[in-house]
Design a protein around this motif. Structure first.
Motif, mmCIF file in Angstrom:
data_model
loop_
_atom_site.group_PDB
_atom_site.id
_atom_site.type_symbol
_atom_site.label_atom_id
_atom_site.label_comp_id
_atom_site.label_asym_id
_atom_site.label_seq_id
_atom_site.Cartn_x
_atom_site.Cartn_y
_atom_site.Cartn_z
ATOM 1 N N LYS A 167 23.141 14.918 31.719
ATOM 2 C CA LYS A 167 23.089 13.654 30.986
ATOM 3 C C LYS A 167 21.679 13.374 30.485
ATOM 4 O O LYS A 167 21.474 12.952 29.341
ATOM 5 C CB LYS A 167 23.574 12.509 31.879
ATOM 6 N N GLU A 168 20.686 13.625 31.338
ATOM 7 C CA GLU A 168 19.293 13.404 30.941
ATOM 8 C C GLU A 168 18.876 14.370 29.835
ATOM 9 O O GLU A 168 18.197 13.975 28.881
ATOM 10 C CB GLU A 168 18.370 13.548 32.154
ATOM 11 N N PHE A 169 19.269 15.639 29.969
ATOM 12 C CA PHE A 169 18.911 16.603 28.927
ATOM 13 C C PHE A 169 19.593 16.248 27.613
ATOM 14 O O PHE A 169 18.987 16.366 26.547
ATOM 15 C CB PHE A 169 19.295 18.021 29.330
ATOM 16 N N LYS A 170 20.833 15.830 27.670
ATOM 17 C CA LYS A 170 21.570 15.477 26.459
ATOM 18 C C LYS A 170 20.881 14.326 25.727
ATOM 19 O O LYS A 170 20.756 14.337 24.495
ATOM 20 C CB LYS A 170 23.005 15.099 26.822
ATOM 21 N N ALA A 171 20.419 13.328 26.479
ATOM 22 C CA ALA A 171 19.710 12.193 25.865
ATOM 23 C C ALA A 171 18.414 12.660 25.215
ATOM 24 O O ALA A 171 18.061 12.235 24.099
ATOM 25 C CB ALA A 171 19.433 11.128 26.921
#
Length: 247
Positions: A167-171
């Motif tokens: 989720k953090e990488f996607k953001a």
């Protein structure tokens, strides 16, 4: 004599245990026997074949073959193609059957598969499949597939396993993607004409490890129309290593 035989036995065990996984490219080709003057139907498959460590190599080779088969096999029962020779033969057979039904409408089919080991470390192996197929119509289809493997087991590493926190990488990736393609932060991700499903940014189906960094690659139709072409964004490892489980 017994002592000598025992030493030879130990040597064979030692050398077999110290073999390292390696890859050797092999090429498979097939052309149609139907007479033609130009654009003669042909398929060429060149892929890296894993060797030396049987269980690991077998797992990798089966996955690579399955993906190539998905790209170029057009019959109803894909399990009929069990190796690259039968796969290339099936591609040409599909063309010839179509040619019999529509002799004036079938142009020279073409299949090109080029695989190579894009990246290899103690933690991950990345095989890149560059593929092009033409089976009639206005144009062919070209794309890339990324296959990721655990070098110790040969098992597939899936995209969601790459990141400590997806989720953090996607953001992070969406922010960088918007900056590259000039999409305002508060606008819909498709505001400039892209085609992300449900109007939401998604990570691509194909993520590549390269010697220089991580490449997010969207094939045609994945995030944009064929006319707009593929989209991609590249990150040097020093910029994304904090997100990655494998290096």
């Amino acid at each position: 004599m017994k002592h000598y035989t025992f030493l030879v036995f130990l040597f064979l065990i030692f050398t077999s245990c110290n073999k390292e996984l390696s890859f050797e490219n092999e090429t498979f080709e097939k052309e149609s026997n139907i007479p033609c003057k130009s654009d003669c139907p042909k398929i060429t498959i060149e892929v890296p074949i894993a060797k030396n460590i049987a269980i690991v190599a077998d797992s990798i080779n089966k996955k690579v073959f399955t993906v190539v088969r998905e790209i170029v096999y057009f019959d109803e029962d894909p399990l009929k193609a069990t190796d690259y020779k039968t796969l290339t033969a099936a591609f040409i057979t599909s063309y010839e059957e179509m040619h019999k039904k529509f002799p004036d409408d079938t142009f020279g089919w073409e299949g090109k598969i080029k695989g190579n080991v894009e990246y290899e470390s103690d933690q991950i192996i990345n095989i890149k499949i560059d593929h092009y197929t033409f089976t009639g119509g206005a144009h062919g289809y070209q794309g890339f597939r990324s296959l990721l493997f655990n070098p110790k087991t040969g098992k597939t590493i899936f995209n969601n396993q790459l990141f400590k926190n997806e989720k953090e990488f996607k953001a992070f990736a969406e922010k960088e993607f918007r900056a590259k393609y000039h999409i305002p932060a508060k606008s819909n991700i498709n505001a400039t004409g892209l085609m992300f499903e449900n109007d939401k940014f998604q990570l691509p189906q194909n993520i590549f490890y390269t010697p220089e960094g991580l490449l997010l690659y969207y094939n045609s139709y994945e995030a944009a129309s064929y006319a707009d072409g593929p989209k991609e964004i590249f990150f040097p490892y020093e910029k994304v290593s904090k997100f990655l489980n494998f290096k």
